[in-house]
Design a protein around this motif. Structure first.
Motif, mmCIF file in Angstrom:
data_model
loop_
_atom_site.group_PDB
_atom_site.id
_atom_site.type_symbol
_atom_site.label_atom_id
_atom_site.label_comp_id
_atom_site.label_asym_id
_atom_site.label_seq_id
_atom_site.Cartn_x
_atom_site.Cartn_y
_atom_site.Cartn_z
ATOM 1 N N HIS A 560 4.891 -3.771 -17.290
ATOM 2 C CA HIS A 560 5.230 -4.306 -15.967
ATOM 3 C C HIS A 560 4.608 -5.676 -15.758
ATOM 4 N N TYR A 561 3.311 -5.818 -16.051
ATOM 5 C CA TYR A 561 2.631 -7.084 -15.784
ATOM 6 C C TYR A 561 2.793 -8.085 -16.920
ATOM 7 N N PRO A 580 0.402 -6.716 -0.888
ATOM 8 C CA PRO A 580 1.549 -6.752 -1.815
ATOM 9 C C PRO A 580 1.200 -6.343 -3.240
ATOM 10 N N GLU A 581 -0.002 -6.674 -3.701
ATOM 11 C CA GLU A 581 -0.378 -6.297 -5.066
ATOM 12 C C GLU A 581 -0.531 -4.783 -5.181
ATOM 13 N N ASP A 583 1.043 -2.582 -3.272
ATOM 14 C CA ASP A 583 2.405 -2.044 -3.171
ATOM 15 C C ASP A 583 3.140 -2.187 -4.495
ATOM 16 N N GLU A 584 2.917 -3.318 -5.180
ATOM 17 C CA GLU A 584 3.575 -3.534 -6.467
ATOM 18 C C GLU A 584 3.108 -2.521 -7.498
ATOM 19 N N THR A 638 13.780 -6.110 -12.559
ATOM 20 C CA THR A 638 13.186 -4.906 -11.990
ATOM 21 C C THR A 638 14.281 -4.141 -11.258
ATOM 22 N N ALA A 665 11.417 0.541 -11.375
ATOM 23 C CA ALA A 665 10.424 0.767 -10.326
ATOM 24 C C ALA A 665 10.838 1.962 -9.487
ATOM 25 N N SER A 669 10.839 -3.487 -3.304
ATOM 26 C CA SER A 669 9.931 -4.509 -2.790
ATOM 27 C C SER A 669 10.578 -5.877 -2.982
ATOM 28 N N LYS A 671 9.920 -7.922 -5.111
ATOM 29 C CA LYS A 671 10.057 -8.214 -6.537
ATOM 30 C C LYS A 671 11.198 -7.432 -7.190
ATOM 31 N N THR A 672 11.885 -6.589 -6.430
ATOM 32 C CA THR A 672 13.028 -5.856 -6.970
ATOM 33 C C THR A 672 14.202 -6.812 -7.167
#
Length: 708
Positions: A560-561, A580-581, A583-584, A638, A665, A669, A671-672
Motif C-alpha cells: 500500500h505505502y 487522514p493518515e 483513516d488511510e 486504489t 481498500a 477515502s 485516495k480512492t
C-alpha cells in the motif's frame, strides 16, 4: 519458546508466540525430510503441525509470519546438484483430517465461485503417494530436464537419475510442444525389502522406510547408483504446457496415461463430498494391500476452467486438498509441568512425559495449551475432558497428530496418585519474576516485563532472523542464544546484529576463537550479515515482530505505502489514532483497528521507535514489489468493492484486482481512485459520489479490465 496453546483459547499475543514456534519446528522438519531424506517426525505429526499453524492463521490472519509453514513448500535445494527454477511453482496442498474438513472444502469452493448448494460440482479423488515429488519437462516430445520440488520455486536437477527409472519415458509422442509432467517417485514394499536385504549383505546403509529409500536413491550424485535402485513413478499433474491437455482433470490424467505414463488406477471422479469420503474409505481399506505407501487421498476440482478461476494461495491451490489418514494415540506418565515464556510474554505450560513411542516417534513433551486447559475448562469456562484437570503424576493420553510437541488429550483418573494436588499456575514470570497478568477475557497469563524479560527479548531476536524475516545464513535460533548470553559479543536487540563487526576490531578473532567457530566461519557470518543489510520493505516490517502484524499483513501494508519513508511518515502522523493518515491505514483491505493500533503504538513507543530507527539507519530498505501488471488499466489504482457482485464473488474480484496491480481498500477515502458498486451499495457509494470518485457497476469493471 512458546510451545503449548489451544487455538480456541488463544489471544493475539499468545498466537504470535505459538506461530513462531511452529515456524521453527516445521522449518527443521522440512529440511530433514526434503533436503536430508531423514525425517525426524512422522507424516501425520507434520500434517497436524501444519494444520495447527493454519488454524491459528485463520483465526488471526494479521499474525501470519513471513516464515509461516503455509508459505513454505519443501526445503532449499541441497548442495551437490545444479539448480532448476520451475516455470510454474510446485506447490504443496492444504490438508483435511475429517469428514467435516472435506465438507468445508466443498463449501469454500462454492463460496469463492458463487455456486449454490444445488449446483453440480465434480471432483477427482486419488491416492496420495508417499514419495518424492518430481517434475519432468518435455520439449518436442523429448525429456530435457527433471527436477525435484526443492522449495517449490527452485529444485535440484536430477535429469540423469530420472532417465534410469523405467516408468519415465525418455521420449513421448503426441504431446504438446512443451509439457511438464509432475508426479511422485516411490518404491514398492517388495522392492524396498529386497533393497534393504542387498544393503545388509553388502554392509551398506539400511533405509528406514520406502519414502526415504526412494528419495535417497533419486538424489544420488552418481546416476549409476540410482539405476540399480527399483524406483517407480506415478504421474498425477502438470506444470507448464504450451497448450491445454484437456478440459477436465479426469481427461488430462487419462491423456497422460495415453502418453505412456503410469497413472494411479484408484483415481475416481466424484460428484459430491459424500462420494469423495466414500472413496477415501475405499482406498483406506485397500491401503495395506496396495504394495506401496500412501498417506491420504487428494481431492481436486475436476473442471480445469474452474481450477483457473480458483487460482492459488501463496503455496497451495484453492482447488485441491489432501484428506490425510489419522494418526495414533498412546498413554504415558506426566512427570512435570514446565512454564515457557514466548516473545510476547505469554506463559505456556508444557508437559514433560515419560518417553513413549507414538506413530514411530519417541515423545517426551506435550502441549498443555494454557491455564484453563490444565484445569479442565475451555475458553468459555465449559468443561473439557469431562472436567478432569491435569496434574503432575497423572497417566495421560498423548495425541501425536498435530504438533512436534503433541497434545495431552485425556487423563485416566483411575491411575491418579492419591496424594496428587491440582496444578497451581504461576502468577509471576519464571524468567524475570515480573508479575504475570491475565486480563479479563484473555485465556493467557502474560509477563508484563517487556524488554526486561530475557525470554521475550531472545524470542524476538529469533523471530527477527527467521526464514521469512532477515534469514541470515549461519545466524539461527541456536546462534542467537549464544550471542544473547555472550559477555564479549552481546546481541540484545536487532541493531546489535548489524554492529557486531564494527563494535570492536578484535571481534572477528573473539568469535573465531569460540568453540565450534573458526576464522572462516566467522568471516562467513560477517558476510552473511552484510548481505542482509539490503532488505525488502515487507520483510523488514514483518521482522520487527510487532504484535498482530504478521507476514501477510506486512506485505499488504508494504504494497500500500510502497516505500519505508512513506509508511514511517504515515504511522507517525497517525499516533493520535485519528486524522487522514489513521483513516488511510484503516482503509487498507485486511487491516483492522486492532492491528492498526498495534502498529501505530509500536512506532509511538519511545524505546521501540528508537530501536527501529537505529536499525533502519544501517539498512537499505527496498521499495515493495507489486504484482506484475504490464498493460493493466488499473495498475496502481486504489479500488473499493461494495454491494453484491453477481458475476463473480467479492473474493474473486479482489484477487483479480490485486493480480492486475491495483490496491484493494476496504473503505472509501480521498485516495480512492475507483469504486465498483453492485446492487445494494449504500454508504460507500454515497461517499464516493460526494468525493467525486469514479464509480462503475460490475459490467463496467469487467469491461475495464477486459483480458488484462
Amino acid at each position: 519458546m512458546n510451545d503449548a496453546i489451544a487455538v480456541e483459547n488463544l489471544t493475539e499475543e499468545q498466537a504470535q508466540a505459538e506461530l513462531a514456534r511452529l515456524a521453527a519446528e516445521l522449518d527443521r522438519a522440512n529440511t530433514a525430510y526434503h533436503a536430508e531424506d531423514a525425517p525426524e517426525i512422522s507424516d501425520a505429526d507434520y500434517d497436524r503441525l501444519k494444520r495447527r499453524n493454519a488454524e491459528i492463521e485463520a483465526r488471526f490472519p494479521q499474525l501470519k509470519r513471513a516464515d509461516s509453514p503455509s508459505e513454505q513448500v519443501g526445503a532449499r535445494p541441497a548442495d551437490g546438484f545444479t539448480k532448476i527454477t520451475h516455470a510454474v511453482r510446485m506447490l504443496s496442498l492444504g490438508n483435511a483430517f475429517d469428514d467435516g474438513d472435506v465438507a468445508a472444502f466443498d463449501q469454500s469452493i462454492r463460496k469463492y465461485l458463487g455456486l449454490g448448494a444445488d449446483t453440480g460440482l465434480s471432483y477427482t479423488a486419488e491416492p496420495k503417494i508417499d514419495g518424492l515429488s518430481l517434475s519432468l519437462r518435455y520439449e518436442s516430445g523429448q525429456l530435457v530436464q527433471a527436477a525435484t520440488r526443492g522449495d517449490g520455486a527452485v529444485g535440484e536437477n536430477v535429469t540423469a537419475n530420472a532417465l534410469t527409472i523405467a516408468d519415465i519415458p525418455e521420449r513421448i509422442d503426441g504431446a504438446p510442444e512443451v509439457l511438464e509432467v509432475r508426479g511422485e517417485v516411490y518404491m514398492s514394499h517388495e522392492d524396498f525389502a529386497a533393497l534393504n536385504a542387498r544393503q545388509e549383505e553388502s554392509g551398506g546403509k539400511s533405509f528406514a522406510n520406502p519414502r526415504n529409500a526412494a528419495a535417497g536413491s533419486l538424489r544420488q550424485l552418481d546416476a549409476s547408483i540410482t539405476r540399480d535402485r527399483p524406483l517407480r513413478f506415478f504421474a498425477y499433474a502438470w506444470g507448464e504446457t504450451s497448450e491445454p491437455l484437456a478440459g477436465t482433470q479426469t481427461d488430462a490424467i487419462n491423456r497422460l496415461g495415453a502418453l505412456g505414463f503410469q497413472i494411479n488406477p484408484l483415481t475416481r471422479r466424484c460428484e459430491s463430498p459424500a462420494e469423495m469420503i466414500a472413496h477415501y474409505h475405499n482406498i483406506e481399506d485397500q491401503r495395506a494391500t496396495l504394495g506401496y505407501d500412501i498417506d491420504g487421498v487428494v481431492y481436486k476440482v475436476d473442471d480445469l476452467a474452474l481450477q483457473h478461476r480458483l487460482g492459488f494461495r501463496s503455496t497451495t491451490p484453492r482447488w485441491a486438498i489432501a484428506h490425510k489418514f489419522p494418526a495414533e494415540l498412546a498413554w504415558t506418565r506426566l512427570e512435570a509441568i514446565d512454564i515457557q515464556v514466548g516473545r510476547t510474554g505469554a506463559l505456556s505450560p508444557v508437559a514433560r512425559l515419560t518417553p513413549v513411542t507414538v506413530g514411530g516417534v519417541v515423545v517426551s513433551n506435550a502441549t498443555l495449551h494454557n491455564e484453563d486447559y490444565v484445569a479442565g475448562r475451555d475458553a468459555n469456562g465449559e468443561e473439557i475432558r469431562g472436567g478432569k484437570d491435569i496434574r503432575v503424576g497423572d497417566w495421560v493420553q498423548v495425541y501425536r497428530a498435530g504438533d512436534v510437541i503433541p497434545k495431552v488429550a485425556d487423563v485416566d483418573l483411575s491411575k491418579r496418585p492419591q496424594n496428587s494436588e491440582p496444578y497451581a499456575f504461576p502468577t509471576r514470570c519464571p524468567e524475570c519474576n515480573s508479575e504475570a497478568v491475565r486480563e479479563v477475557g484473555d485465556a493467557v497469563r502474560r509477563c508484563v516485563g517487556g524488554i526486561i524479560c530475557p525470554a521475550q527479548a531472545m524470542e524476538k531476536l529469533k523471530h527477527f532472523v527467521s526464514r521469512k524475516a532477515f534469514d541470515i545464513e549461519g545466524l539461527g535460533a541456536k546462534q542467537i542464544e549464544m550471542f544473547f548470553d555472550d559477555e564479549l559479543l552481546p546481541v540484545k536487540t536487532p541493531v546489535d546484529i548489524f554492529t557486531l563487526q564494527s563494535r570492536d576490531a578484535d571481534n572477528l578473532a573473539k568469535l573465531a576463537n569460540r568453540k565450534g567457530w573458526g576464522e572462516q566461519s566467522a568471516r562467513n557470518l560477517w558476510d552473511a550479515i552484510d548481505e542482509k543489510r539490503t532488505i525488502q520493505f515487507g520483510r523488514l516490517l514483518f521482522a520487527l515482530g510487532i504484535r498482530h502484524v504478521g507476514e501477510a499483513a506486512s506485505t499488504l501494508i508494504a504494497r500500500h505505502y510502497g516505500n519505508w519513508s512513506a509508511f514511517e511518515s504515515a504511522v507517525t502522523a497517525a499516533s493520535g489514532f485519528e486524522g487522514p493518515e489513521w483513516d488511510e491505514l484503516l482503509a487498507i483491505d485486511g487491516v483492522g483497528e486492532v492491528m492498526a493500533r498495534a502498529l501505530v503504538s509500536a512506532f509511538a513507543q519511545e524505546t521501540e521507535r528508537a530501536s527501529i530507527d537505529a536499525l533502519v539507519t544501517r539498512l537499505t530498505v527496498l521499495d515493495e514489489e507489486r504484482p506484475q501488471s504490464d498493460g493493466s488499466p488499473v495498475a496502481g489504482l486504489t479500488v473499493v468493492f461494495t454491494g453484491t457482485l453477481e458475476k463473480m464473488t467479492r473474493a474473486e474480484a479482489k484477487a483479480r484486482a490485486e493480480s492486475l496491480g491495483a490496491k484493494v481498500a476496504g473503505s472509501v477515502s480521498k485516495k480512492t481512485d475507483l469504486l465498483v458498486a453492485g446492487p445494494g451499495a449504500g454508504s460507500k457509494a454515497k461517499k464516493a459520489d460526494e468525493l467525486g470518485i469514479r464509480t462503475l457497476d460490475e459490467d463496467g469493471w469487467l469491461e475495464l479490465i477486459g483480458d488484462a
